[in-house]
Motif scaffolding. Sequence first.
Motif, PDB file in Angstrom:
ATOM      1  N   LEU A 127     -46.714 -30.271 -70.091  1.00  0.00           N
ATOM      2  CA  LEU A 127     -47.411 -31.504 -69.717  1.00  0.00           C
ATOM      3  C   LEU A 127     -46.692 -32.733 -70.278  1.00  0.00           C
ATOM      4  CD1 LEU A 127     -49.972 -31.760 -68.006  1.00  0.00           C
ATOM      5  CD2 LEU A 127     -51.302 -31.964 -70.108  1.00  0.00           C
ATOM      6  N   LYS A 128     -45.996 -32.570 -71.402  1.00  0.00           N
ATOM      7  CA  LYS A 128     -45.338 -33.699 -72.056  1.00  0.00           C
ATOM      8  C   LYS A 128     -43.872 -33.847 -71.661  1.00  0.00           C
ATOM      9  CE  LYS A 128     -49.144 -34.653 -74.094  1.00  0.00           C
ATOM     10  NZ  LYS A 128     -49.948 -35.792 -73.562  1.00  0.00           N
ATOM     11  N   GLU A 129     -43.385 -32.935 -70.823  1.00  0.00           N
ATOM     12  CA  GLU A 129     -41.994 -33.035 -70.390  1.00  0.00           C
ATOM     13  C   GLU A 129     -41.769 -34.286 -69.541  1.00  0.00           C
ATOM     14  OE1 GLU A 129     -40.767 -29.582 -68.271  1.00  0.00           O
ATOM     15  OE2 GLU A 129     -40.908 -28.237 -70.010  1.00  0.00           O
ATOM     16  N   LYS A 130     -40.587 -34.919 -69.727  1.00  0.00           N
ATOM     17  CA  LYS A 130     -40.239 -36.095 -68.932  1.00  0.00           C
ATOM     18  C   LYS A 130     -39.744 -35.652 -67.560  1.00  0.00           C
ATOM     19  CE  LYS A 130     -40.966 -38.753 -72.515  1.00  0.00           C
ATOM     20  NZ  LYS A 130     -42.154 -39.634 -72.598  1.00  0.00           N
ATOM     21  N   VAL A 131     -40.225 -36.325 -66.525  1.00  0.00           N
ATOM     22  CA  VAL A 131     -39.804 -35.965 -65.166  1.00  0.00           C
ATOM     23  C   VAL A 131     -39.151 -37.131 -64.429  1.00  0.00           C
ATOM     24  CG1 VAL A 131     -41.491 -34.137 -64.847  1.00  0.00           C
ATOM     25  CG2 VAL A 131     -42.137 -36.484 -64.313  1.00  0.00           C
ATOM     26  N   LEU A 132     -39.459 -38.354 -64.846  1.00  0.00           N
ATOM     27  CA  LEU A 132     -38.897 -39.522 -64.174  1.00  0.00           C
ATOM     28  C   LEU A 132     -38.811 -40.660 -65.181  1.00  0.00           C
ATOM     29  CD1 LEU A 132     -37.898 -40.576 -61.412  1.00  0.00           C
ATOM     30  CD2 LEU A 132     -40.217 -41.422 -60.994  1.00  0.00           C
ATOM     31  N   GLY A 133     -37.654 -40.752 -65.849  1.00  0.00           N
ATOM     32  CA  GLY A 133     -37.504 -41.763 -66.894  1.00  0.00           C
ATOM     33  C   GLY A 133     -38.494 -41.504 -68.012  1.00  0.00           C
ATOM     34  N   PRO A 134     -39.282 -42.515 -68.384  1.00  0.00           N
ATOM     35  CA  PRO A 134     -40.256 -42.327 -69.472  1.00  0.00           C
ATOM     36  C   PRO A 134     -41.537 -41.622 -69.025  1.00  0.00           C
ATOM     37  CG  PRO A 134     -40.369 -44.578 -68.642  1.00  0.00           C
ATOM     38  CD  PRO A 134     -39.237 -43.916 -67.902  1.00  0.00           C
ATOM     39  N   ILE A 135     -41.668 -41.360 -67.748  1.00  0.00           N
ATOM     40  CA  ILE A 135     -42.903 -40.769 -67.208  1.00  0.00           C
ATOM     41  C   ILE A 135     -42.888 -39.254 -67.400  1.00  0.00           C
ATOM     42  CG2 ILE A 135     -44.324 -40.451 -65.144  1.00  0.00           C
ATOM     43  CD1 ILE A 135     -43.140 -43.046 -64.053  1.00  0.00           C
ATOM     44  N   ASN A 136     -43.934 -38.738 -68.062  1.00  0.00           N
ATOM     45  CA  ASN A 136     -44.009 -37.295 -68.270  1.00  0.00           C
ATOM     46  C   ASN A 136     -44.848 -36.639 -67.164  1.00  0.00           C
ATOM     47  OD1 ASN A 136     -46.741 -37.640 -68.957  1.00  0.00           O
ATOM     48  ND2 ASN A 136     -46.281 -37.830 -71.141  1.00  0.00           N
ATOM     49  N   VAL A 137     -45.000 -35.316 -67.248  1.00  0.00           N
ATOM     50  CA  VAL A 137     -45.680 -34.561 -66.194  1.00  0.00           C
ATOM     51  C   VAL A 137     -47.142 -34.996 -66.058  1.00  0.00           C
ATOM     52  CG1 VAL A 137     -46.497 -32.260 -65.521  1.00  0.00           C
ATOM     53  CG2 VAL A 137     -44.175 -32.554 -66.405  1.00  0.00           C
ATOM     54  N   GLU A 138     -47.829 -35.187 -67.199  1.00  0.00           N
ATOM     55  CA  GLU A 138     -49.242 -35.590 -67.139  1.00  0.00           C
ATOM     56  C   GLU A 138     -49.386 -36.947 -66.452  1.00  0.00           C
ATOM     57  OE1 GLU A 138     -53.179 -36.189 -70.003  1.00  0.00           O
ATOM     58  OE2 GLU A 138     -51.245 -35.630 -70.881  1.00  0.00           O
ATOM     59  N   GLN A 139     -48.546 -37.894 -66.843  1.00  0.00           N
ATOM     60  CA  GLN A 139     -48.615 -39.216 -66.218  1.00  0.00           C
ATOM     61  C   GLN A 139     -48.278 -39.146 -64.726  1.00  0.00           C
ATOM     62  OE1 GLN A 139     -45.790 -41.028 -68.853  1.00  0.00           O
ATOM     63  NE2 GLN A 139     -47.348 -41.788 -70.279  1.00  0.00           N
ATOM     64  N   MET A 140     -47.358 -38.252 -64.367  1.00  0.00           N
ATOM     65  CA  MET A 140     -47.008 -38.100 -62.948  1.00  0.00           C
ATOM     66  C   MET A 140     -48.199 -37.557 -62.150  1.00  0.00           C
ATOM     67  SD  MET A 140     -44.865 -38.568 -60.574  1.00  0.00           S
ATOM     68  CE  MET A 140     -43.341 -38.945 -61.466  1.00  0.00           C
ATOM     69  N   CYS A 141     -48.983 -36.685 -62.777  1.00  0.00           N
ATOM     70  CA  CYS A 141     -50.187 -36.172 -62.102  1.00  0.00           C
ATOM     71  C   CYS A 141     -51.162 -37.308 -61.806  1.00  0.00           C
ATOM     72  CB  CYS A 141     -50.866 -35.117 -62.970  1.00  0.00           C
ATOM     73  SG  CYS A 141     -49.965 -33.553 -63.085  1.00  0.00           S
ATOM     74  N   TYR A 142     -51.308 -38.210 -62.788  1.00  0.00           N
ATOM     75  CA  TYR A 142     -52.218 -39.340 -62.572  1.00  0.00           C
ATOM     76  C   TYR A 142     -51.650 -40.309 -61.531  1.00  0.00           C
ATOM     77  CZ  TYR A 142     -54.325 -37.561 -66.874  1.00  0.00           C
ATOM     78  OH  TYR A 142     -54.923 -36.753 -67.813  1.00  0.00           O
ATOM     79  N   LEU A 143     -50.340 -40.463 -61.528  1.00  0.00           N
ATOM     80  CA  LEU A 143     -49.717 -41.309 -60.507  1.00  0.00           C
ATOM     81  C   LEU A 143     -49.868 -40.682 -59.112  1.00  0.00           C
ATOM     82  CD1 LEU A 143     -46.428 -42.457 -62.294  1.00  0.00           C
ATOM     83  CD2 LEU A 143     -48.436 -43.849 -61.741  1.00  0.00           C
ATOM     84  N   THR A 144     -49.889 -39.356 -59.066  1.00  0.00           N
ATOM     85  CA  THR A 144     -50.171 -38.688 -57.793  1.00  0.00           C
ATOM     86  C   THR A 144     -51.564 -39.057 -57.307  1.00  0.00           C
ATOM     87  OG1 THR A 144     -48.747 -36.828 -58.405  1.00  0.00           O
ATOM     88  CG2 THR A 144     -50.335 -36.453 -56.621  1.00  0.00           C
ATOM     89  N   GLY A 145     -52.499 -39.161 -58.258  1.00  0.00           N
ATOM     90  CA  GLY A 145     -53.842 -39.619 -57.913  1.00  0.00           C
ATOM     91  C   GLY A 145     -53.812 -41.017 -57.324  1.00  0.00           C
ATOM     92  N   LEU A 146     -52.968 -41.873 -57.876  1.00  0.00           N
ATOM     93  CA  LEU A 146     -52.805 -43.220 -57.325  1.00  0.00           C
ATOM     94  C   LEU A 146     -52.260 -43.152 -55.901  1.00  0.00           C
ATOM     95  CD1 LEU A 146     -52.829 -46.308 -57.672  1.00  0.00           C
ATOM     96  CD2 LEU A 146     -50.545 -46.134 -58.707  1.00  0.00           C
ATOM     97  N   GLY A 147     -51.333 -42.220 -55.681  1.00  0.00           N
ATOM     98  CA  GLY A 147     -50.802 -42.039 -54.340  1.00  0.00           C
ATOM     99  C   GLY A 147     -51.879 -41.588 -53.363  1.00  0.00           C
ATOM    100  N   ILE A 148     -52.777 -40.701 -53.823  1.00  0.00           N
ATOM    101  CA  ILE A 148     -53.891 -40.254 -52.983  1.00  0.00           C
ATOM    102  C   ILE A 148     -54.769 -41.441 -52.602  1.00  0.00           C
ATOM    103  CG2 ILE A 148     -56.020 -38.899 -52.960  1.00  0.00           C
ATOM    104  CD1 ILE A 148     -54.613 -36.837 -54.700  1.00  0.00           C
ATOM    105  N   ILE A 149     -54.993 -42.325 -53.570  1.00  0.00           N
ATOM    106  CA  ILE A 149     -55.822 -43.514 -53.315  1.00  0.00           C
ATOM    107  C   ILE A 149     -55.178 -44.391 -52.247  1.00  0.00           C
ATOM    108  CG2 ILE A 149     -56.697 -45.661 -54.331  1.00  0.00           C
ATOM    109  CD1 ILE A 149     -56.912 -44.105 -57.002  1.00  0.00           C
ATOM    110  N   ILE A 150     -53.879 -44.623 -52.355  1.00  0.00           N
ATOM    111  CA  ILE A 150     -53.183 -45.489 -51.395  1.00  0.00           C
ATOM    112  C   ILE A 150     -53.206 -44.875 -49.989  1.00  0.00           C
ATOM    113  CG2 ILE A 150     -50.951 -46.473 -50.770  1.00  0.00           C
ATOM    114  CD1 ILE A 150     -50.366 -46.681 -53.796  1.00  0.00           C
TER     115      ILE A 150
END
Length: 582
Positions: free
Chosen positions: A295-318
């Motif tokens: 969950l704490k692994e970095k996947v995109l610059g400073p963004i880790n896996v957990e944060q990417m999951c929440y950003l996916t939620g933002l994508g769902i909203i859009i």
Amino acid sequence: MTDSSITQDQSISKSGSDSSFMGHPRGLIILFFTEMWERFSYYGMRGLLILYLTQHFLFSDERSTIMYGAYTALVYVMTIIGGTLADRYLGSRKAVTFGAILLVLGHCGMAFEGNGSRQIMTYEGEEYQLTLNGRGGDADQIIISDMGESLISFSEGATNLLIANPVVVGLPGSIPTNSYSLHVETEAFYLNILYLSLALIIAGVGFLKANISTIVGSLYGFGDARRDSGFTIFYMGINLGAFLSSILCGYLGITYGWKYGFGLAGIGMLFGLLIFLIYQDWLEGKAEPPSMEKLKEKVLGPINVEQMCYLTGLGIIIISLLLVMNAHLVDESYVGLLGIIIFVLLITYAFVRCEGVERDRMFAGIYFILAQIPFWALFEQAGSSLNLFTDRLVDRTMFGWSVPAPVFQSLNAMFIVLFAPILAWLWISLAKRNLNPSTPVKFAMGVFLAGLGFLSLVAGMRASGDDGMTAVYFIFLIYWVHTMGELMVSPVGLSAVTKLAPPKAVGMTMGAWFLYSGLSNYLAGVIASTTGAETIGGQLSDTAAAKATYAEVYLQVGYIAMAIAIVMLIISPVIKRMMHSA
């Protein structure tokens, strides 16, 4: 559909020794009340939504029902993404918390209604506002000018606009409908808040709905005899929330103002979030992320896996925001194409990855996934066309009180609580005599009842004449018939799919079930749009014509559903053999 997403998680865990809640782990209390309040908020808002669209924002019936169908479809489709992210990365507890936060924001956003849209009539160069002096089917239509306001009505066949006190507004007593024009002025800011709120709710349900059911399953060890009982208690919480919200939010929204009904739904969801946050330790570490390190692994610059999951939620909203805003512009063929693609993928999987008994069972599972479509397409009229019909064309007076239309949606939950135990006892009793209908037969019966419910309503419509109000007990009747059908489709179908799917494809198969549930809801919106009637100021202008349209559509879909059910009954022995006693 009070609920069709309860799945019994099959993960192996130690049998809980804590039995502080009716012989069950105390964590069940938290999940019971969290889900109760979530369903309270969802069904409270759902009961008001179609009336809000047609009366507050003055959308046409067609646009409102299509938008409603798209919204309810996306709610189910997005559970696939939320469930997948929870399984692989977030864990159910974090996913439910995130979903609940989004739901609170979405439901609270619905309470910001503004002044609503204004329908402007232009007659002989002058402008007049047509509006309602309240909400719901009992509100009177009025016309407003600089000189004052007066009640209006329409002549038979809606050929003339009739004004009760024409002198007050400076108009003649009768105006031909072809002599004036109409346009709607909308507050764009509040309309965008509506779209954003619906998108937040879609994403919130996507993260919460399937995952909270998974946590219920995680409270019990594999083979724990309390599991079924625990899910039954959890199911009662769902129906309790749906029952209370339809009455309370529906009454407040119609009687006192939209914002009060939507606001109460938001407060309910806030209660659910607080309960889940405060008492998380009662879950005893269940539903945590599969790997905190991952969950704490970095996947995109400073963004880790957990944060990417929440950003996916933002994508769902859009994405949801754009789809809800433009639902009336979406070509229905695209939705059908998606259904065909998923069907081809499922069939391909069955041929390529399965063989023998496993392949037969997979085909049977695919059958049930598809067979749910006609049922939900008709059943889900409850929140759209049937809600509008009840509001406009039913004599809702009971014991001297004109009951708001959304309140009647509580009947589904009430009938489930009353008749689910009776039906459960009936199946056991019939099984002892080797008379218990097979799963395919029960499914056929459920679809048949969906059609029969609408035929019974049409009979009530005809008994009241061309322009009379339909007796309220026919609304009780259709909800009862449809609820009995639901009890033969929803729990039976979910149980069958989880048993028939290969162990390595249970998640994919359940995802397909939810996807087609979503497509069914979209189809429900398309069907509801064909019942659309001409409205002015948010109310019907021609009662007889509207009633005739409802009768024609409901009769047609009722017969089609019953015909499909007969075909399902004929092929049920084949499907039963393919199940191989599963």
